[in-house]
Scaffold this motif. Sequence first.
Motif, PDB file in Angstrom:
ATOM      1  N   ASP A  15      38.531  22.313  -1.816  1.00  0.00           N
ATOM      2  CA  ASP A  15      39.743  22.328  -2.260  1.00  0.00           C
ATOM      3  C   ASP A  15      39.632  22.985  -3.705  1.00  0.00           C
ATOM      4  N   VAL A  16      38.427  23.086  -4.333  1.00  0.00           N
ATOM      5  CA  VAL A  16      38.192  23.636  -5.794  1.00  0.00           C
ATOM      6  C   VAL A  16      38.249  25.006  -5.747  1.00  0.00           C
ATOM      7  N   ILE A  17      37.590  25.633  -4.684  1.00  0.00           N
ATOM      8  CA  ILE A  17      37.464  27.213  -4.236  1.00  0.00           C
ATOM      9  C   ILE A  17      38.796  27.583  -3.887  1.00  0.00           C
ATOM     10  N   ASN A  54      32.556  17.733   0.983  1.00  0.00           N
ATOM     11  CA  ASN A  54      32.882  19.124   1.426  1.00  0.00           C
ATOM     12  C   ASN A  54      34.282  19.295   1.467  1.00  0.00           C
ATOM     13  N   LYS A  55      35.366  18.395   1.275  1.00  0.00           N
ATOM     14  CA  LYS A  55      36.634  18.495   1.279  1.00  0.00           C
ATOM     15  C   LYS A  55      36.967  18.947  -0.405  1.00  0.00           C
ATOM     16  N   THR A 104      27.457  26.958  -5.843  1.00  0.00           N
ATOM     17  CA  THR A 104      28.290  26.903  -4.435  1.00  0.00           C
ATOM     18  C   THR A 104      29.728  27.367  -4.811  1.00  0.00           C
ATOM     19  N   ILE A 105      30.283  26.841  -5.817  1.00  0.00           N
ATOM     20  CA  ILE A 105      31.516  27.284  -6.322  1.00  0.00           C
ATOM     21  C   ILE A 105      31.628  28.438  -7.087  1.00  0.00           C
ATOM     22  N   ARG A 146      40.789  24.670 -10.888  1.00  0.00           N
ATOM     23  CA  ARG A 146      41.696  23.847 -10.654  1.00  0.00           C
ATOM     24  C   ARG A 146      41.521  23.134  -9.175  1.00  0.00           C
ATOM     25  N   MET A 147      42.201  21.896  -8.888  1.00  0.00           N
ATOM     26  CA  MET A 147      42.436  21.520  -7.758  1.00  0.00           C
ATOM     27  C   MET A 147      43.868  21.390  -7.058  1.00  0.00           C
TER      28      MET A 147
END
Length: 333
Positions: A224-226, A219-220, A88-89, A236-237
């Motif tokens: 956030d990573v993306i 999901n959060k 996904t990422i 990163r986050m």
Amino acid sequence: MTIREQLEEREEQYLSPYAARSRESKGRMRDEAQCDIRPVFQRDRDRILHCKAFRRLKQKTQVFLLPSGDHYRTRLTHTLEVSQNARTIAKALRLNEDLAEAIALGHDLGHTPFGHAGERALNTVYHFSHNQQSLRVVDCIEKQGRGLNLTWEVRDGILNHQTAGHPHTLEGQVVRISDKLAYIYHDMDDAIRGGILTEDDIPQNLRKILGNSCKERLNKLIHDVITNSMDRPGIRMSSVVEKAMADLRAFMFENVYLNPKAKGEENKAVHMVIQLYEYYMKHPELLPEQFLYALEHTDISREQVVCDYIAGMTDSYAVEKFKDYFVPESWKI
């Protein structure tokens, strides 16, 4: 132009400038002819998926030791969830999905029976870590000692998937963080399912930042990573979410990973693994043929060969071998 070459050309046109390209791989430990259909990372993914060590993950502990319910995670379902997070990422960031998936599917191949309890046991008697063992599995244990001959990029990602690791590709960095996201999500879900936690036990400040359910939190974290890695040379986050995730992980250690209710039987598992190790060290003739061959025809130490064998065991097989050697059978006529 072969199908593989067409796919490699498509990578050039579509992938982010920061993505790994199949045609630019640093190669394999042993040279071999290219596949006419599959780029190298897709080929690695297939090799991992079809290997015996991957199939054995279905009977290895994730967190809960030999759980009686059908819906608790095993090392295999954990691996599949890491793979899905990574895909996904990687897809959102236009990275190489095949590479990310191959690393994810292979990252825990070297994990011991009984999860981290088994790892601690082998580390007590011999310097052992599951990430290094995963690399041994793909390099020199699978296929009767020939290994899977994977690319440098996949091997690098497998070796460096832990928090302290430093993967050299963004796809490896994606898997490293996807592993953490997966176990924080599903270990909490399993803990709630098993009555170890309730949703109300989770600190309100963390729920406010990350969400009020396991699904919302995953999901959060992925979003956030993306958002914070888009078009950047690193994964990163945001500082706020990363801090909340670290606090949630600390909460899990205190309330689940070190909880006697969830982990009370682990000392027995540690004892079992150490006993098996000591027994095989004294009786190497009982090792299967592949490991006997390694002992007699290579310079691999007896300690390493015994660790290789025990680390590859499933939970149920380790229990079976322990019973064979240490538990007397009923007398029969």
